[in-house]
Design an enzyme around this catalytic site. Structure first.
Site, PDB file in Angstrom:
ATOM      1  N   GLU A 144       0.649  -1.152  -0.105  1.00  0.00           N
ATOM      2  CA  GLU A 144      -0.100   0.060   0.055  1.00  0.00           C
ATOM      3  C   GLU A 144       0.835   1.382  -0.058  1.00  0.00           C
ATOM      4  O   GLU A 144       0.360   2.284   0.770  1.00  0.00           O
ATOM      5  CB  GLU A 144      -0.807  -0.193   1.164  1.00  0.00           C
ATOM      6  CG  GLU A 144      -1.875  -1.362   1.391  1.00  0.00           C
ATOM      7  CD  GLU A 144      -2.755  -1.272   2.280  1.00  0.00           C
ATOM      8  OE1 GLU A 144      -2.712  -0.452   3.322  1.00  0.00           O
ATOM      9  OE2 GLU A 144      -3.651  -2.035   2.260  1.00  0.00           O
ATOM     10  N   GLU A 163      -6.062 -10.825  -1.501  1.00  0.00           N
ATOM     11  CA  GLU A 163      -6.799 -10.743  -0.212  1.00  0.00           C
ATOM     12  C   GLU A 163      -8.476 -10.778  -0.624  1.00  0.00           C
ATOM     13  O   GLU A 163      -9.073  -9.778   0.053  1.00  0.00           O
ATOM     14  CB  GLU A 163      -6.407  -9.443   0.640  1.00  0.00           C
ATOM     15  CG  GLU A 163      -4.946  -9.374   0.686  1.00  0.00           C
ATOM     16  CD  GLU A 163      -4.363  -8.154   1.719  1.00  0.00           C
ATOM     17  OE1 GLU A 163      -5.488  -7.411   2.120  1.00  0.00           O
ATOM     18  OE2 GLU A 163      -3.517  -8.014   1.569  1.00  0.00           O
TER      19      GLU A 163
HETATM   20  C1  XIL Z   1      -6.088  -6.760   8.494  1.00  0.00           C
HETATM   21  C2  XIL Z   1      -6.328  -7.772   9.455  1.00  0.00           C
HETATM   22  O1  XIL Z   1      -7.089  -8.809   8.584  1.00  0.00           O
HETATM   23  C3  XIL Z   1      -6.988  -7.320  10.729  1.00  0.00           C
HETATM   24  O2  XIL Z   1      -6.884  -8.467  11.537  1.00  0.00           O
HETATM   25  C4  XIL Z   1      -5.907  -6.203  11.107  1.00  0.00           C
HETATM   26  O3  XIL Z   1      -6.632  -5.831  12.249  1.00  0.00           O
HETATM   27  C5  XIL Z   1      -5.904  -5.115  10.094  1.00  0.00           C
HETATM   28  O4  XIL Z   1      -5.417  -5.543   9.153  1.00  0.00           O
HETATM   29  N1  XIL Z   1      -5.051  -4.915   3.696  1.00  0.00           N
HETATM   30  C6  XIL Z   1      -3.827  -5.572   4.150  1.00  0.00           C
HETATM   31  C7  XIL Z   1      -3.992  -6.663   5.474  1.00  0.00           C
HETATM   32  O5  XIL Z   1      -2.876  -5.620   3.408  1.00  0.00           O
HETATM   33  O6  XIL Z   1      -2.854  -6.740   6.002  1.00  0.00           O
HETATM   34  C8  XIL Z   1      -5.051  -6.072   6.287  1.00  0.00           C
HETATM   35  O7  XIL Z   1      -5.426  -7.180   7.433  1.00  0.00           O
HETATM   36  C9  XIL Z   1      -6.412  -5.800   5.368  1.00  0.00           C
HETATM   37  C10 XIL Z   1      -6.386  -4.629   4.524  1.00  0.00           C
END
Ligand code: XIL
Length: 318
Positions: free
Chosen positions: A111, A227
């Site tokens: 990101e 994701e």
């Molecule tokens: C999220 C996790 O799922 C949560 O448990 C945590 O509190 C916050 O992060 N993009 C990403 C992930 O790259 O690392 C994130 O994961 C969700 C959004």
């Protein structure tokens, strides 16, 4: 994958073994999980996750070495322009080095593009950029390659999927970043498209995404869908309607994304609605649990599961 749930819920662990050929740690490899204090590393949860996966020859992705979020509490006070580069280099060396030869791939930088921050290069105004300068990205990839020469190294980001003007602008900014990196021979092998989607009227997938995938292929980059989940927060409470809309979003996105042979990995962010991050920071205002993933709370397949399966089947036959 959720490290705690794996240990506490045998039915969940069995489902992961049955369904997944590749997994990722949801939080266990982030800075705040690994580094309770500046000089202390805690690899317990990450080690357990790798041991679980390797016992069944499930591949593992590492997530993530550089991110502006989930930095430990001590970071803001202790990291400085004078020490951040060394600190990051040591972190990557220690973490990627520990799992060297065992990771399918690493999300080296997560990101790093955020147009709202208003920089001409599109980069996010993150602590890493402020402390190290814009070459922190290049430095991170070079460090990761040195620490684990076998893992594929990925740049991972969200908001790249839809036909909206914002997504179109972000795709361009990400492409420009990747072109800059490639021109400087930075070892980036892949792009992770997070694919946090929304089941909402007006979300469309198509020409912009297709073009982006083709551009990445031309840059000699593999693509991973890293994701995937579908948020139903803008829909009314009715469960069957939400399930249908979620499944339709999976189908519409995957039919485009999987039409590109360069898309090599498909992962959802969580496997079951029993644990999805969407019930946390992105919860519905009515607090109903989200219906975002291919398995429900009882671990039965959802409509989304069949949508994913059908898209994969169509790809096999096309
Ligand atoms: C999220 C996790 O799922 C949560 O448990 C945590 O509190 C916050 O992060 N993009 C990403 C992930 O790259 O690392 C994130 O994961 C969700 C959004």
């Amino acid at each position: 994958m959720n490290a705690k749930a794996l240990a506490a819920e045998p039915d969940y662990a069995a489902l992961v073994r049955q369904q997944c050929s590749i997994v990722v740690s949801e939080n266990a490899l982030k800075w705040d999980a690994l580094r309770p204090a500046r000089g202390t590393f805690d690899f317990e949860a990450a080690d357990a996750l790798l041991a679980f996966a390797e016992a069944d020859r499930i591949k593992v992705r590492g997530h993530t070495l550089v991110w502006h979020r989930q930095l430990p509490g001590w970071f803001a006070a202790e990291a400085s322009a004078g020490n951040a580069r060394t600190m990051l280099g040591e972190h990557i060396d220690r973490v990627a080095g520990r799992y060297g030869g065992r990771m399918h791939s690493w999300d080296v930088v997560n990101e790093a593009v955020h147009l709202a921050d208003g920089r001409p290069d599109g980069l996010r105004d993150s602590p890493w950029l402020r402390l190290i300068g814009e070459d922190y990205i290049e430095f991170a990839f070079l460090s990761a390659r040195a620490a684990d020469p076998q893992a594929l190294l990925a740049y991972n980001d969200f908001g790249l999927e839809s036909e909206s003007a914002d997504a179109q602008a972000k795709r361009l900014a990400v492409l420009l970043l990747l072109r800059r990196l490639k021109a400087r021979h930075v070892p980036v092998d892949a792009v992770g498209i997070q694919a946090h989607l929304a089941a909402a009227a007006g979300e469309r997938y198509g020409a912009g995404l297709r073009r982006f995938l083709a551009d990445l292929r031309e840059l000699d980059l593999q693509v991973f869908l890293t994701e995937m989940d579908v948020n139903d927060r803008s829909l009314a409470a009715d469960a069957p309607a939400r399930d249908a809309a979620v499944a339709a979003a999976y189908m519409s996105f995957l039919d485009v994304a999987l039409s590109d042979p360069n898309v090599r990995v498909l992962m959802t962010w969580g496997l079951t609605n029993r644990h999805t991050w969407l019930n946390g920071e992105n919860a519905r205002v009515d607090h109903l649990p989200e219906r975002a993933l291919p398995f429900d709370e009882k671990l039965s397949p959802t409509e989304a599961f069949f949508a994913v399966r059908n898209s994969l089947d169509r790809r096999r036959h096309s």
